[in-house]
Design a protein around this motif. Structure first.
Motif, PDB file in Angstrom:
ATOM      1  N   CYS A   1       0.835  -1.212   0.000  1.00  0.00           N
ATOM      2  CA  CYS A   1       0.000   0.000   0.000  1.00  0.00           C
ATOM      3  C   CYS A   1       0.867   1.259   0.000  1.00  0.00           C
ATOM      4  N   GLY A   2       1.739   1.393   0.982  1.00  0.00           N
ATOM      5  CA  GLY A   2       2.685   2.503   0.996  1.00  0.00           C
ATOM      6  C   GLY A   2       2.099   3.853   1.397  1.00  0.00           C
ATOM      7  N   ALA A   3       0.863   3.882   1.856  1.00  0.00           N
ATOM      8  CA  ALA A   3       0.291   5.154   2.319  1.00  0.00           C
ATOM      9  C   ALA A   3       1.170   5.724   3.434  1.00  0.00           C
ATOM     10  N   ILE A   4       1.449   7.009   3.337  1.00  0.00           N
ATOM     11  CA  ILE A   4       2.344   7.587   4.339  1.00  0.00           C
ATOM     12  C   ILE A   4       1.554   8.343   5.406  1.00  0.00           C
ATOM     13  N   GLN A   5       2.163   8.420   6.561  1.00  0.00           N
ATOM     14  CA  GLN A   5       1.528   9.053   7.713  1.00  0.00           C
ATOM     15  C   GLN A   5       2.635   9.386   8.704  1.00  0.00           C
ATOM     16  N   SER A   6       2.428  10.397   9.497  1.00  0.00           N
ATOM     17  CA  SER A   6       3.383  10.584  10.581  1.00  0.00           C
ATOM     18  C   SER A   6       2.708  10.361  11.922  1.00  0.00           C
ATOM     19  N   LEU A   7       3.498   9.854  12.827  1.00  0.00           N
ATOM     20  CA  LEU A   7       2.978   9.547  14.156  1.00  0.00           C
ATOM     21  C   LEU A   7       2.856  10.838  14.944  1.00  0.00           C
ATOM     22  N   PRO A   8       1.665  11.150  15.436  1.00  0.00           N
ATOM     23  CA  PRO A   8       1.513  12.376  16.239  1.00  0.00           C
ATOM     24  C   PRO A   8       2.391  12.293  17.488  1.00  0.00           C
ATOM     25  N   PRO A   9       2.999  13.413  17.888  1.00  0.00           N
ATOM     26  CA  PRO A   9       3.877  13.412  19.057  1.00  0.00           C
ATOM     27  C   PRO A   9       3.221  12.814  20.299  1.00  0.00           C
ATOM     28  N   THR A  10       1.938  13.006  20.418  1.00  0.00           N
ATOM     29  CA  THR A  10       1.258  12.486  21.604  1.00  0.00           C
ATOM     30  C   THR A  10       1.285  10.964  21.664  1.00  0.00           C
ATOM     31  N   LEU A  11       1.473  10.344  20.510  1.00  0.00           N
ATOM     32  CA  LEU A  11       1.472   8.886  20.496  1.00  0.00           C
ATOM     33  C   LEU A  11       2.859   8.290  20.708  1.00  0.00           C
ATOM     34  N   VAL A  12       3.882   9.134  20.670  1.00  0.00           N
ATOM     35  CA  VAL A  12       5.228   8.615  20.875  1.00  0.00           C
ATOM     36  C   VAL A  12       5.351   8.024  22.273  1.00  0.00           C
ATOM     37  N   LEU A  13       4.821   8.740  23.241  1.00  0.00           N
ATOM     38  CA  LEU A  13       4.866   8.237  24.614  1.00  0.00           C
ATOM     39  C   LEU A  13       4.075   6.939  24.739  1.00  0.00           C
ATOM     40  N   ASP A  14       2.921   6.911  24.071  1.00  0.00           N
ATOM     41  CA  ASP A  14       2.126   5.680  24.088  1.00  0.00           C
ATOM     42  C   ASP A  14       2.926   4.515  23.516  1.00  0.00           C
ATOM     43  N   ALA A  15       3.671   4.817  22.457  1.00  0.00           N
ATOM     44  CA  ALA A  15       4.466   3.755  21.830  1.00  0.00           C
ATOM     45  C   ALA A  15       5.561   3.274  22.778  1.00  0.00           C
ATOM     46  N   LEU A  16       6.128   4.207  23.505  1.00  0.00           N
ATOM     47  CA  LEU A  16       7.198   3.850  24.440  1.00  0.00           C
ATOM     48  C   LEU A  16       6.684   2.989  25.575  1.00  0.00           C
ATOM     49  N   THR A  17       5.460   3.240  25.981  1.00  0.00           N
ATOM     50  CA  THR A  17       4.921   2.527  27.133  1.00  0.00           C
ATOM     51  C   THR A  17       4.002   1.369  26.729  1.00  0.00           C
ATOM     52  N   ALA A  18       3.846   1.173  25.430  1.00  0.00           N
ATOM     53  CA  ALA A  18       2.918   0.137  24.960  1.00  0.00           C
ATOM     54  C   ALA A  18       3.350  -1.252  25.404  1.00  0.00           C
ATOM     55  N   ALA A  19       4.614  -1.455  25.516  1.00  0.00           N
ATOM     56  CA  ALA A  19       5.115  -2.756  25.936  1.00  0.00           C
ATOM     57  C   ALA A  19       6.346  -2.538  26.782  1.00  0.00           C
ATOM     58  N   SER A  20       6.395  -3.250  27.894  1.00  0.00           N
ATOM     59  CA  SER A  20       7.578  -3.115  28.726  1.00  0.00           C
ATOM     60  C   SER A  20       8.522  -4.248  28.396  1.00  0.00           C
ATOM     61  N   VAL A  21       9.379  -3.975  27.453  1.00  0.00           N
ATOM     62  CA  VAL A  21      10.361  -4.958  27.023  1.00  0.00           C
ATOM     63  C   VAL A  21      11.719  -4.385  27.377  1.00  0.00           C
ATOM     64  N   ASP A  22      12.578  -5.273  27.810  1.00  0.00           N
ATOM     65  CA  ASP A  22      13.869  -4.809  28.295  1.00  0.00           C
ATOM     66  C   ASP A  22      14.847  -4.587  27.144  1.00  0.00           C
ATOM     67  N   ASP A  23      14.455  -3.753  26.224  1.00  0.00           N
ATOM     68  CA  ASP A  23      15.324  -3.483  25.091  1.00  0.00           C
ATOM     69  C   ASP A  23      16.416  -2.505  25.477  1.00  0.00           C
ATOM     70  N   GLU A  24      17.543  -2.669  24.831  1.00  0.00           N
ATOM     71  CA  GLU A  24      18.648  -1.770  25.136  1.00  0.00           C
ATOM     72  C   GLU A  24      18.353  -0.356  24.651  1.00  0.00           C
ATOM     73  N   SER A  25      17.818  -0.293  23.454  1.00  0.00           N
ATOM     74  CA  SER A  25      17.441   1.021  22.958  1.00  0.00           C
ATOM     75  C   SER A  25      16.060   0.906  22.332  1.00  0.00           C
ATOM     76  N   ILE A  26      15.309   1.939  22.483  1.00  0.00           N
ATOM     77  CA  ILE A  26      13.961   1.931  21.942  1.00  0.00           C
ATOM     78  C   ILE A  26      13.880   2.941  20.809  1.00  0.00           C
ATOM     79  N   ASP A  27      13.530   2.458  19.653  1.00  0.00           N
ATOM     80  CA  ASP A  27      13.349   3.336  18.512  1.00  0.00           C
ATOM     81  C   ASP A  27      11.870   3.426  18.189  1.00  0.00           C
ATOM     82  N   VAL A  28      11.335   4.611  18.224  1.00  0.00           N
ATOM     83  CA  VAL A  28       9.963   4.810  17.799  1.00  0.00           C
ATOM     84  C   VAL A  28       9.997   5.465  16.426  1.00  0.00           C
ATOM     85  N   MET A  29       9.344   4.824  15.490  1.00  0.00           N
ATOM     86  CA  MET A  29       9.325   5.359  14.132  1.00  0.00           C
ATOM     87  C   MET A  29       8.165   6.319  13.969  1.00  0.00           C
ATOM     88  N   THR A  30       8.468   7.489  13.502  1.00  0.00           N
ATOM     89  CA  THR A  30       7.413   8.496  13.363  1.00  0.00           C
ATOM     90  C   THR A  30       7.031   8.732  11.904  1.00  0.00           C
TER      91      THR A  30
END
Ligand SMILES: [Zn+2]
Ligand SMILES: [Zn+2]
Length: 155
Positions: A16-45
Motif C-alpha cells: 500500500c505505501g500510504a504515508i503518515q506521521s505519528l503524532p507526538p502524543t502517540l510517541v509516549l504511548d508507543a514507548l509505554t505500549a510494551a515493557s520490554v527490556d530493550d537496550e534502545s527503543i526506537d519509535v518510528m514516526t
C-alpha cells in the motif's frame, strides 16, 4: 481469512505505501505500549502502510519493533487523511517463505492481516530505487550467493 487468487503472472502485488506521521502524543504511548527490556527503543514516526495495496480496513504502519520473548510489534492504524488515534501491540504474522538461497523470509505484518504476506509484496519505493540504481539491484538479487565480482557501471 486469506483468499488465494492469482492476478496475472509476473505482476506482483504492491504494498500500500500510504504515508503518515505519528503524532507526538502517540510517541509516549508507543514507548509505554510494551515493557520490554530493550537496550534502545526506537519509535518510528515516519510511517508507511505495509499492507497489500487496495486492502480493506485501516492502514497500518510499524511504530516500534519489540525484541522481547514474544513475537509482537507495536503498530498504529489510521483512516485516510486522519491522524492515527492510538498505538496497539499486535502479534507477528507467522507467515514464512523458504527461498532458494537458504535464507528464510518472514512476513513483517501482523496476525490476520488483510492481503498477502509482506514477502509477496513489492514496495513501490524500493522498486523505484532499484530501477534507478542497477548496482544495488545486483546486490540484492545475487548477494547471498557470495558473487562479489565487481560489475560496476561502465565509467
Ligand atoms: Zn494501507
Ligand atoms: Zn503475513
Amino acid at each position: 481469512m486469506h483468499t488465494q487468487h492469482e492476478r496475472g503472472r509476473g505482476a506482483r502485488p504492491l504494498m500500500c505505501g500510504a504515508i503518515q506521521s505519528l503524532p507526538p502524543t502517540l510517541v509516549l504511548d508507543a514507548l509505554t505500549a510494551a515493557s520490554v527490556d530493550d537496550e534502545s527503543i526506537d519509535v518510528m514516526t515516519d510511517l508507511r502502510c505495509e499492507v497489500e495495496k487496495d486492502h480493506p480496513g485501516l492502514h497500518a504502519g510499524v511504530v516500534r519493533l519489540l525484541y522481547g520473548s514474544r513475537p509482537e510489534t507495536v503498530w498504529t492504524q489510521w483512516v485516510d487523511w486522519r491522524a492515527p488515534a492510538g498505538v496497539l501491540v499486535l502479534g507477528d504474522c507467522p507467515g514464512e517463505r523458504r527461498v532458494p538461497s537458504g535464507r528464510d523470509d518472514w512476513c513483517g505484518l501482523f496476525v490476520d492481516h488483510p492481503g498477502r504476506c509482506s514477502f509477496d509484496l513489492v514496495d513501490p519505493e524500493h522498486e523505484a530505487f532499484m530501477a534507478a540504481n542497477p548496482a544495488y539491484r545486483r546486490l540484492f538479487a545475487g548477494g547471498a550467493a557470495g558473487g562479489s565480482r565487481p560489475e560496476g557501471p561502465s565509467s
